[in-house]
Design an enzyme around this catalytic site. Structure first.
Site, short mmCIF file in Angstrom:
data_model
loop_
_atom_site.label_atom_id
_atom_site.label_comp_id
_atom_site.label_asym_id
_atom_site.label_seq_id
_atom_site.Cartn_x
_atom_site.Cartn_y
_atom_site.Cartn_z
N CYS A 285 57.31 -34.15 -31.71
CA CYS A 285 56.21 -34.11 -30.75
C CYS A 285 54.89 -33.71 -31.40
O CYS A 285 53.84 -34.29 -31.10
CB CYS A 285 56.55 -33.13 -29.62
SG CYS A 285 55.29 -33.02 -28.33
N CYS B 88 60.12 -27.69 -24.04
CA CYS B 88 59.14 -27.78 -22.95
C CYS B 88 59.60 -28.68 -21.81
O CYS B 88 59.19 -28.49 -20.66
CB CYS B 88 57.80 -28.25 -23.49
SG CYS B 88 57.81 -29.95 -24.13
#
Length: 360
Positions: free
Chosen positions: A101, A201
């Site tokens: 990410c 997340c």
């Protein structure tokens, strides 16, 4: 006045980073990710997986009075991060989605939006530091551990490159967490007592997330490390090397996951914990932040998990963009799919993805 885009999650670190940039005189605006996943991922969620982050970020923006843009990255996040996450578990590896990410979403898509909106720099709330070159065009940007080694998050950033580092600011990299909380309280941020998250997340419970994303997971055999069948597992995706919980097999001693074989859909376990220790590994997908000069250095320290101390090792470059590491001592439960990250003192030199561990 220099213009800075901050990756604003609404958490305490990115919020304080925003406030510090404003105090330093920058023209700051926030970028917050939105990700409503494509229909292919409808089993996971039909809602925006970052909805809480968006609401938290809006509160910070209202307090600080800055511009704020919500960037829809649902398709890209699914195709890049979630697909990688699920694929690694399907192949018996233990992924770290932040490693993908950070360079491809935050320093990829968000950085491009930052430039589109006129930013000179891109900032995040990571605990890390950057040292600028002393001689332009000769030296390189250095990625350093945070001043507080306990909070250090440089491990997650080893795939960044020189172009990305040149545009990056880490406002909280010099601070302790207590100092960050003090600043958040001064600004009356609602996050000033926020507990540090230990989860990824997009999934508060990774096992539930995997079950939703892959409802057709196959069960398979559990073998003792010498080959005797002991029972049945619920899917290789729920296991990692060194794991003790979730094996659920009556045995005279604690059992640990010793090996995951995705080809035969089998888990191998052992009660002999010494079998989990190895003094060497091979990693691929190498990124060297400062280039090949890294191999001229002595006393390289290597971290094989985020929350572990680095261990001194010897490095050997192999063909096919791979590196072999030999440690001065054996390490427990080195997990394929995790990152081996190389340091010289406080400087992060580079890293790679672990593909196997062994003894030399």
């Amino acid at each position: 006045m220099k213009r800075v885009a901050i990756a604003l999650s609404g958490g305490i670190d990115s919020s304080v980073a925003t406030a510090l940039l404003l105090e330093q005189g920058y023209n700051v605006f926030g970028l917050t990710m939105s990700a409503k996943l494509p229909r292919d991922y409808k089993n996971i969620s039909s809602d925006d997986i970052f909805s809480q982050s968006i609401e938290s970020a809006k509160k910070i923006v209202n307090i600080l009075g800055i511009e704020h843009y919500i960037i829809n990255i649902g398709k890209e996040f699914a195709d890049i991060v979630i697909k990688y996450f699920l694929n690694e578990y399907n192949h018996g590896r233990t992924p770290n989605p932040c490693i993908v990410c950070n360079p491809e979403i935050k320093w990829g898509i968000l950085l491009r939006y930052a430039k589109k909106f006129g930013a000179n720099y891109f900032a995040t709330g990571h605990y890390a530091r950057i040292e600028k070159p002393q001689c332009t065009g000769i030296d390189k940007y250095k990625l350093l551990k945070a001043r507080s080694h306990y909070q250090d998050q440089s491990y997650m950033l080893w795939r960044l490159n020189q172009e990305q580092l040149a545009k990056t600011i880490f406002p909280v990299g010099e601070l302790t967490k207590d100092k960050v909380r003090h600043i958040a309280k001064k600004y009356h941020f609602p996050t000033h007592e926020q507990v540090d998250s230990q989860e990824i997340c997009f999934a508060q419970d990774y096992s539930s997330f995997i079950k939703q994303a892959m409802p057709d997971i196959k069960k398979g055999p559990i073998f003792y490390h010498t080959g005797e069948k002991l029972g049945e597992h619920q899917g290789i995706q729920f296991y990692t090397i060194g794991q003790r919980k979730g094996i659920n097999i009556p045995f005279s001693k604690p059992l640990y996951v010793y090996k995951i074989d995705c080809n035969s859909n089998a888990i191998y376990v052992t009660d002999k914990e010494d079998l989990l220790y190895h003094n060497a590994l091979i990693c691929d997908d190498i990124n060297l932040i400062i280039g090949d000069s890294f191999f001229e250095m002595d006393d390289i320290n290597i971290k094989v998990r985020y929350r572990t101390l680095p261990i001194t090792g010897k490095i050997c470059m192999l063909s096919g963009n791979r590196i072999e590491v030999e440690f001065i001592t054996s390490i427990r439960a080195i997990s394929p799919g995790q990152s081996a990250v190389f340091y010289k003192d406080d400087e992060l030199i580079g890293g790679g993805i672990i593909i196997k561990s062994f003894d030399k």
